[in-house]
Design a protein around this motif. Sequence first.
Motif, PDB file in Angstrom:
ATOM      1  N   SER A 240      -3.366  21.286   0.821  1.00 34.90           N
ATOM      2  CA  SER A 240      -2.019  21.717   1.289  1.00 34.90           C
ATOM      3  C   SER A 240      -1.190  20.535   0.858  1.00 34.90           C
ATOM      4  N   ALA A 241      -1.751  19.358   0.586  1.00 38.83           N
ATOM      5  CA  ALA A 241      -0.939  18.328   0.237  1.00 38.83           C
ATOM      6  C   ALA A 241      -0.734  18.370  -1.094  1.00 38.83           C
ATOM      7  N   GLN A 242      -1.417  18.845  -1.766  1.00 36.17           N
ATOM      8  CA  GLN A 242      -1.210  19.180  -3.435  1.00 36.17           C
ATOM      9  C   GLN A 242      -0.234  20.168  -3.686  1.00 36.17           C
ATOM     10  N   ILE A 243      -0.156  21.051  -3.028  1.00 34.11           N
ATOM     11  CA  ILE A 243       0.838  22.025  -2.917  1.00 34.11           C
ATOM     12  C   ILE A 243       2.265  21.614  -2.664  1.00 34.11           C
ATOM     13  N   LEU A 244       2.562  20.642  -1.456  1.00 34.56           N
ATOM     14  CA  LEU A 244       3.565  20.198  -1.074  1.00 34.56           C
ATOM     15  C   LEU A 244       4.067  19.389  -2.138  1.00 34.56           C
ATOM     16  N   THR A 245       3.187  18.629  -2.821  1.00 32.10           N
ATOM     17  CA  THR A 245       3.700  17.572  -3.656  1.00 32.10           C
ATOM     18  C   THR A 245       4.626  18.090  -4.643  1.00 32.10           C
ATOM     19  N   ARG A 246       4.678  19.505  -4.792  1.00 27.55           N
ATOM     20  CA  ARG A 246       5.566  20.279  -5.882  1.00 27.55           C
ATOM     21  C   ARG A 246       6.780  20.620  -5.067  1.00 27.55           C
ATOM     22  N   SER A 247       6.453  21.066  -3.974  1.00 23.96           N
ATOM     23  CA  SER A 247       7.712  21.818  -3.363  1.00 23.96           C
ATOM     24  C   SER A 247       8.482  20.903  -2.161  1.00 23.96           C
ATOM     25  N   ASP A 248       7.586  20.128  -1.602  1.00 20.60           N
ATOM     26  CA  ASP A 248       8.301  19.387  -0.525  1.00 20.60           C
ATOM     27  C   ASP A 248       7.563  18.048  -0.376  1.00 20.60           C
ATOM     28  N   ALA A 250       8.259  14.855   0.512  1.00 23.14           N
ATOM     29  CA  ALA A 250       8.325  14.272   1.860  1.00 23.14           C
ATOM     30  C   ALA A 250       7.268  14.763   2.807  1.00 23.14           C
ATOM     31  N   SER A 251       7.227  16.119   3.064  1.00 22.16           N
ATOM     32  CA  SER A 251       6.157  16.531   3.867  1.00 22.16           C
ATOM     33  C   SER A 251       4.874  16.242   3.248  1.00 22.16           C
ATOM     34  N   ALA A 252       4.497  16.335   1.955  1.00 23.37           N
ATOM     35  CA  ALA A 252       3.032  15.911   1.508  1.00 23.37           C
ATOM     36  C   ALA A 252       2.911  14.446   1.828  1.00 23.37           C
ATOM     37  N   ASP A 253       3.967  13.406   1.740  1.00 26.15           N
ATOM     38  CA  ASP A 253       4.071  12.016   1.783  1.00 26.15           C
ATOM     39  C   ASP A 253       3.254  11.930   3.722  1.00 26.15           C
ATOM     40  N   HIS A 254       4.097  12.653   4.422  1.00 20.38           N
ATOM     41  CA  HIS A 254       4.035  12.810   5.809  1.00 20.38           C
ATOM     42  C   HIS A 254       2.381  13.126   6.162  1.00 20.38           C
ATOM     43  N   MET A 255       1.883  14.339   5.515  1.00 17.02           N
ATOM     44  CA  MET A 255       0.920  15.020   5.768  1.00 17.02           C
ATOM     45  C   MET A 255      -0.478  13.731   5.320  1.00 17.02           C
ATOM     46  N   LEU A 256      -0.150  13.084   4.046  1.00 18.28           N
ATOM     47  CA  LEU A 256      -1.143  12.107   3.432  1.00 18.28           C
ATOM     48  C   LEU A 256      -1.121  11.040   4.788  1.00 18.28           C
ATOM     49  N   GLY A 257       0.057  10.562   5.049  1.00 17.35           N
ATOM     50  CA  GLY A 257      -0.028   9.599   6.084  1.00 17.35           C
ATOM     51  C   GLY A 257      -0.860   9.910   7.265  1.00 17.35           C
ATOM     52  N   ASN A 258      -0.752  11.009   7.775  1.00  9.94           N
ATOM     53  CA  ASN A 258      -1.427  11.651   8.902  1.00  9.94           C
ATOM     54  C   ASN A 258      -2.990  11.461   8.637  1.00  9.94           C
TER      55      ASN A 258
END
Length: 417
Positions: A240-248, A250-258
């Motif tokens: 999911s984080a890999q997909i978000l790095t392309r589209s969102d 900020a959300s990917a960064d927040h997901m990886l932090g969690n």
Amino acid sequence: MWSRLVLVLRTSAAWGGLGLLIVLFIFEGLFRSSPPNIVPFLLMLGTFFAAMTAFSHIHRVRLIDQPVNSTTLANRHRRQIELPLDANAAFALIEASIRELPGAERVDSAADSLQVRAKINRIAPFQDEFWRKWPVTQWLTGGDNQIYATVSPGVDACSVMMICEPTRAGWTDWFLLDSGVNLENALALGRAISRRVAELRKNEKAAAQQTVTEKELTVAKLNLLHAQVEPHFLYNTLASAQILTRSDPASADHMLGNLITYLRHSLPKTEDTPSTIGVELERTRAYLDIMKIRMGSRLQVQIEVPDYLKPVLFPSMMLQTLVENAIKHGLEPQTGGGTIWILARAHENNVALTVADDGRGFSVEGAGTGIGLRNVRERLRLAYGNTASFGIVANFPNGVAATINVPTTFIQGEHHA
């Protein structure tokens, strides 16, 4: 050497003196006449047989126990044995050892006074069936024997005093010899006690080894059950984080932090470092934050866990497993998602931690493989035995409620009511 010579001379003198007194009493006391010439010959013959009996006794004692001295040549034997057992265990061991002796006919034991008495039927080593029929011969060969044992309690051990002797009076030892039978009984009893103590130690060692092995197997099994929970969640989160790095981003960064927070709480701990409700709640929060990024407004969370219950010891990963099952099988299949409730309540000496949802409930479509819940039950059994429980019921009006009950044990005494 001197002890053997003394025994021969003593026995010969005793029988010779007794025979002389009888002769003098009969002929000079009753008949007022001198003994016939054959009497000295009979006295010499009786003395000779007494000496031969003593030699036979010495020979048999040498066969039974190599050191021949005044102690081993005696008819009566005393043994003092120190046992590394408590008094009750030592008494049971002594009683069982005596009962197994050859010829043991009557064993009287008193557990309160820690005493055992036993009558031992004497098996004459040199007596054939013809001479066995004569009562006089039976008396001359020593008669039956007895054993007396007393246990004296100690602090970490106890002392056992044993006496093996003939049943006849002590003065008869001047005339009668037991051919080493009581020495044989004493040695046999000592061997029986040593064997039983060695067997107890062997069983204790085997039990200790089995306990260690079972503990190692339990730890390995817990680790295996733990390992079965995490991989698929990690793979899905990273995907999911890999997909978000392309589209969102900020959300990917927040997901990886969690995810980092989640992994920090999931690092392997030493066996002596248990988890707590507070630690598991932090891990679960990180997991839920990741899932909220993935599900958006479809996932709502409500947590009611009092602060004073957070130091309570709790198995690692179980709370997250229940939350994961609630999302995967209850909320994700629903178009509108739903809510997760995490509640903790104390009741007497137990803490109940509940994870509830308002999802699809026990439907065929929402049912999974059940591996996660089976792991929860198995880990609770291994960690707590019968003092913990797990239950899962339908939630009203929709969904499922799963509850884990564990004993209330605070880490390092942190009890904040």
